[in-house]
Scaffold this motif. Structure first.
Motif, PDB file in Angstrom:
ATOM      1  N   GLN A  68      -9.781 -28.483  28.254  1.00 50.28           N
ATOM      2  CA  GLN A  68      -8.751 -28.149  29.231  1.00 50.28           C
ATOM      3  C   GLN A  68      -8.983 -28.871  30.554  1.00 50.28           C
ATOM      4  N   VAL A  69     -10.237 -29.051  30.921  1.00 48.80           N
ATOM      5  CA  VAL A  69     -10.559 -29.699  32.196  1.00 48.80           C
ATOM      6  C   VAL A  69     -10.513 -31.223  32.085  1.00 48.80           C
ATOM      7  N   THR A  70     -10.954 -31.750  30.958  1.00 44.83           N
ATOM      8  CA  THR A  70     -11.077 -33.208  30.826  1.00 44.83           C
ATOM      9  C   THR A  70      -9.895 -33.861  30.115  1.00 44.83           C
ATOM     10  N   GLY A  71      -9.200 -33.097  29.258  1.00 47.67           N
ATOM     11  CA  GLY A  71      -8.185 -33.692  28.399  1.00 47.67           C
ATOM     12  C   GLY A  71      -8.775 -34.407  27.202  1.00 47.67           C
ATOM     13  N   ILE A  72     -10.093 -34.354  27.047  1.00 47.97           N
ATOM     14  CA  ILE A  72     -10.801 -35.054  25.971  1.00 47.97           C
ATOM     15  C   ILE A  72     -11.318 -34.020  24.975  1.00 47.97           C
ATOM     16  N   PRO A  73     -11.135 -34.237  23.685  1.00 48.60           N
ATOM     17  CA  PRO A  73     -11.635 -33.264  22.716  1.00 48.60           C
ATOM     18  C   PRO A  73     -13.157 -33.171  22.719  1.00 48.60           C
ATOM     19  N   ALA A  74     -13.656 -31.983  22.482  1.00 52.83           N
ATOM     20  CA  ALA A  74     -15.055 -31.769  22.144  1.00 52.83           C
ATOM     21  C   ALA A  74     -15.109 -31.393  20.671  1.00 52.83           C
TER      22      ALA A  74
END
Length: 608
Positions: A68-74
């Motif tokens: 949610q903060v980065t826009g990048i999947p974990a």
């Protein structure tokens, strides 16, 4: 020795996944072995950072906060069917919140005579072998797939992430048998890299010129236009565009069940928040002759407070306007137009069309609306100030109100943070029945400065704060999770604060302690306002309360972190409650900012 697990982990890192939130089990020997190989070859480091999570729901929720903060999947790694099931409500949240996450679960071995590496050698492997493991989560996933060989693992991973990051974004689920992940491969297979750019996300779709012009003209010609949004602010670049549209045409904006900041709180045309309880929608809904709905799952509840029958309604959604991909059952809005378009491109198109046609419309009517809306906004803010500053007449024995507590919190943050403001603050709002009050009184201005889970499963706020901290990279001066006492317990604090200490992710937790689950009580009163339940003497009698001896929430965090977290209960008994909250909140903020430890303040409010 290199295995399919070596290829899997290399492919995860090549795809840009920097963090893996892991809960290990008997299906992961080859993964653990290869991670240790990486550490031995890379001075103790692994290609992706491994975050050990003692609870699966915490793992997925932390990954959600990160994304949610980065826009990048974990990535999240869990154990067979039981680990998959243990993610439970967090699976709902990443689906409904449209958060891209890659979930991998191992599966029991299919061989049992020792004929393959990884064959069954533990009793649990028989009872954990179910016919269709992915069926547990399939209806919540954008994509599910079994990895059947290390040779195809890179392609499966890239396809999964390609889907997860395309609108409507969301979770994907991969799984593999233990023998597959133990499959031996040569070094060339591990070193082979697939370029991520060859697997792009789908390009965002724009509004058609016809749709943009139709919506713009409808807004310009309306006597009472109205904008409803819930999630448009997930794209931070859309926030100023929505503010511009509202300003140009003099349109009130209301945030309905929001998951992100739609427009800055101080925007003069912003008229507030609603979670549609009872008849709580904005009065503008009943008056509106043109309504623009932007990225909203539930813009209103037709059975309690519908728009006027002749209102022209336009719906714009980033990828799923009919709610079919996110698997909503019955859903309908009486709309003139349903548009599948990226919210940023849609607003660019509508704003350009408004500018093109504005000269042909009466500016005087728009100016009148602007003046009226600015007055309404000012009166609303004044009412919030009054609620924050009005304390009980008996400060020695009364209770603080939620506006009292949040007012002190906001002002203390402004005083004590290095920037002396809220520009570098992240608020994670899991107030549940107090969702609107947290939005109201924290008064967030910055895109992305306040978020919710986007779903309805409780227990998101605490672990999401950990993931957000890991993803933010120092972007925020302070991260604040504001949760109810029920949400605190749902969040598995025993795991959360252990993780926070181990990985040094300090954040402030404000527990809004009203003695139990207020939301079920409100739901009951909504259906039976004068029934037997309405006469219950307490929440405990109704079986929704935690009293009379509720947990000491702050000390749960202290114990889970072996004394690292700071914890205090405020407002329970004795002393001047106004002074007590001012002192306690100031100390809690100081601990996080200066000592870089978690702080948990248990704020006792009037009990349900």
């Amino acid at each position: 020795m290199y295995t399919a697990s070596s290829v899997f982990l290399r492919s995860i890192a090549d795809a840009g996944i920097t963090h893996i939130f892991a809960n290990w089990g008997s299906d992961h020997p080859a993964l653990l072995e290869d991670l240790q190989r990486q550490r031995s070859e890379k001075d103790g480091h692994t290609a992706s950072k491994i975050i050990t999570c003692p609870n699966e729901m915490v793992a997925l929720t932390a990954a959600q906060g990160f994304a949610q903060v980065t826009g990048i999947p974990a990535a999240v790694i869990v154990h067979v069917d039981v680990g998959t099931q243990a993610m439970a409500g967090a699976i709902h949240n990443v689906d409904k919140g449209r958060v891209p996450v890659l979930i991998y679960a191992g599966a029991s071995p299919f061989s049992s005579l020792g004929e393959m590496n990884g064959s069954r050698n533990e009793w649990i492997m028989s009872i954990q072998d179910i016919p269709d493991q992915a069926a547990i989560v399939r209806q919540y996933m954008r994509f599910t797939s079994q990895i059947e060989s290390g040779k195809v693992a890179p392609q499966v991973i890239h396809r999964a992430l390609q889907i997860a990051t395309s609108q409507p974004k969301g979770p994907v689920y991969l799984w593999a048998r233990r023998e597959v992940m133990e499959e031996e491969v040569d070094l060339a297979a591990v070193q082979k890299s697939i370029p991520r750019q060859k697997w792009p996300s789908i390009e965002p779709a724009a509004l058609s010129p016809t749709a943009a012009n139709t919506i713009a003209l409808a807004l310009l010609e309306a006597r009472s236009p109205f904008i409803i949004t819930s999630h448009s602010g997930r794209n931070h670049r859309a926030v100023p565009l929505l503010a511009d549209l509202s300003t140009m045409v003099g349109i009130p904006v209301v945030a309905v069940c929001p998951s992100a900041v739609a427009v800055p709180f101080s925007h003069p045309h912003f008229v507030g928040f609603t979670y549609l309880n009872g008849h709580s929608h904005s009065h503008h809904l009943a008056e509106a002759d043109v309504i623009l709905v932007l990225d909203s799952d539930v813009p209103w509840i037709t059975g309690t407070q519908p728009p006027r029958p002749d209102a022209r309604v336009f719906v714009v959604d980033s990828g799923d306007p009919l709610k079919t991909i996110s698997a909503v059952g019955q859903w309908h809005v009486d709309a003139e137009m349903l548009c599948n378009a990226d919210i940023l491109l849609a607003l660019e198109g509508i704003n350009a069309a408004v500018e093109k046609h504005a000269k042909n419309h009466d500016a005087g009517i728009i100016d009148q609306r602007r003046t009226a809306l600015a007055t309404e906004h000012e009166e609303w803010v004044h009412s919030l100030d009054h609620l924050e500053d009005t304390w009980t007449s008996n400060l020695q024995s009364g209770r603080a109100t939620l506006p009292n507590v949040l007012g002190v919190l906001r002002r203390t943050i402004e005083q004590q943070t290095p920037s002396h403001g809220l520009q570098k603050i992240l608020v994670l709002n899991e107030g549940i029945s107090n969702y609107p009050a947290v939005w109201d009184h924290m008064r967030t201005e910055v895109p992305g400065g306040q978020i919710t889970s986007g779903g309805s499963s409780l227990g998101w706020g605490l672990a999401a704060a950990i993931g957000a901290h890991m993803g933010a990279g120092g972007k925020y001066e302070l991260i604040v999770a504001i949760v109810g006492d029920g949400s605190f317990l749902f969040g598995v604090p025993s795991s959360v604060y252990w993780i926070a200490r181990r990985y040094e992710t300090p954040f402030l937790t404000i527990v809004l302690n009203n003695g139990g689950w207020r939301s079920p009580k409100l739901s009951m009163l909504g259906c039976h306002p004068t029934g037997h339940g309405s006469r219950a003497a307490s929440g405990a009698e109704l079986s929704v309360g935690f009293g009379p001896n509720s947990p000491d929430y702050s000390q749960i965090a202290v114990a889970a972190s072996a004394g690292w977290a700071w914890g205090k209960r405020a407002g329970a008994e004795g002393g001047n409650i106004k002074e007590e909250f001012n002192t306690a909140i100031a100390e809690a903020v100081r601990v996080v900012l200066e000592e870089r430890r978690c702080a948990v303040l248990d704020c006792v409010l009037d009990s349900i």
